[in-house]
Design an enzyme around this catalytic site. Structure first.
Site, PDB file in Angstrom:
ATOM      1  N   SER A   1      -1.697   1.550 -18.886  1.00 36.17           N
ATOM      2  CA  SER A   1      -1.055   2.100 -19.255  1.00 36.17           C
ATOM      3  C   SER A   1       0.480   1.736 -19.366  1.00 36.17           C
ATOM      4  CB  SER A   1      -0.569   3.403 -18.825  1.00 36.17           C
ATOM      5  OG  SER A   1       0.125   3.214 -18.323  1.00 36.17           O
TER       6      SER A   1
ATOM      7  N   LYS B   1       4.938   4.498 -13.890  1.00 34.38           N
ATOM      8  CA  LYS B   1       5.769   5.278 -14.924  1.00 34.38           C
ATOM      9  C   LYS B   1       7.074   4.088 -15.056  1.00 34.38           C
ATOM     10  CE  LYS B   1       2.132   6.468 -17.566  1.00 34.38           C
ATOM     11  NZ  LYS B   1       0.954   6.381 -16.510  1.00 34.38           N
TER      12      LYS B   1
END
Length: 234
Positions: A155, A193
Site C-alpha cells: 500500500s 500509512k
C-alpha cells in the site's frame, strides 16, 4: 490472522446465525462488542470480508454469510524487550531468523531491535515480537529510541516502500501532517500509512491507488512511531 475484536465479531455472527438463521443487526453487533458507533462494526466487517471469513450477499437485508471460522485462537504474545521498550503495534515476524546482512554484532552501524512485521496494506493484529537486533547505518538515527519493522504489503509502494523492505522507526506519539507513521487503530490493528489531519478527523492515507484512504476520529488512532529510514535487500 484476525484481531481479537474481529474474532469476537465473527464468532458472535456465527453463533447468532446458528441460533436464529439470521445475522445480527449492526446495532446488535455494536452492543455485543461494546463499541461506541456502528462505524467500528463496518470497519471490522470490511476486514473480515477482505480476509475471506465472511461475504456480503447483494440485494438482501442483513446480507452476511460466514464462510469459515479461525482454526484456533491465537493469544497475543507479550515479549519483553531490552530496556523495557515495548511498542504495542507489531505482528510477530514469521521469519525463523533474520537475514545475515541484517544481523548486528559485526561492528558496523548501530544496533536496534527488529520488532517483527507491519502491514502496508490491510491492517494486521497488534502483536509484538522482538525477533532480533539489526545493524542500522548511524546516519539514519537521531535522538530517541528506534526500532525496525519488516514491511508486509504494497500500500506504500508509490512512496518507495516495497513488500519485504525493512523500515526504521523513531518511537514517538505524535507526528506532523504528511508524515509516514506506524499507527495503531482502536488499539487493535497496526498499519504503516501517511498521516493526514484535518480539524478533528485523522486520515490514514495509502501510497497506492488500489487502497482507499481511511478516516477516523481523533481518539481512534494512536501514533506509535515515525518513519526515518529504509533498508532494502537485493
Amino acid at each position: 490472522m484476525l484481531t481479537q475484536k474481529q474474532k469476537q465479531l465473527l464468532v458472535f455472527i456465527h453463533e447468532r446465525m446458528q441460533d436464529t438463521g439470521v445475522p445480527p443487526s449492526f446495532d446488535e453487533m455494536k452492543d455485543a462488542l461494546d463499541l461506541k458507533s456502528k462505524s467500528g462494526i463496518h470497519r471490522l466487517i470490511t476486514a473480515l470480508v477482505e480476509r475471506g471469513f465472511i461475504r456480503r450477499l447483494p440485494h438482501r437485508a442483513r446480507a452476511i454469510e460466514v464462510i469459515k471460522l479461525p482454526d484456533d485462537a491465537h493469544a497475543s504474545t507479550n515479549t519483553q524487550t531490552r530496556g523495557g521498550f515495548k511498542p504495542s503495534v507489531i505482528e510477530g515476524s514469521k521469519r525463523s531468523s533474520p537475514a545475515p546482512e541484517l544481523l548486528s554484532g559485526d561492528g558496523s552501524g548501530a544496533s536496534i531491535p527488529l520488532m517483527g512485521r507491519i502491514a502496508a496494506g490491510v491492517p494486521i493484529s497488534a502483536i509484538q515480537d522482538h525477533s532480533a537486533d539489526i545493524a542500522c547505518p548511524p546516519d539514519l538515527l537521531g535522538k530517541g529510541e528506534h526500532f525496525a519493522l519488516e514491511v508486509n504489503g504494497d500500500s506504500m509502494i508509490d512512496a518507495g516502500i516495497h513488500d519485504g523492505d525493512t523500515v526504521v522507526i523513531r518511537r514517538c506519539n505524535s507526528a506532523d501532517n504528511g508524515d509516514i507513521v506506524v499507527a495503531l487503530v482502536e488499539k487493535e490493528e497496526a498499519t504503516l500509512k501517511r498521516l493526514r489531519k484535518k480539524g478533528s478527523t485523522v486520515a490514514l492515507e495509502a501510497a497506492n491507488p488500489a487502497y482507499e484512504t481511511r478516516i477516523f476520529g481523533p481518539d481512534q488512532v494512536e501514533v506509535q512511531g515515525r518513519l526515518v529510514g529504509l533498508i532494502r535487500r537485493y
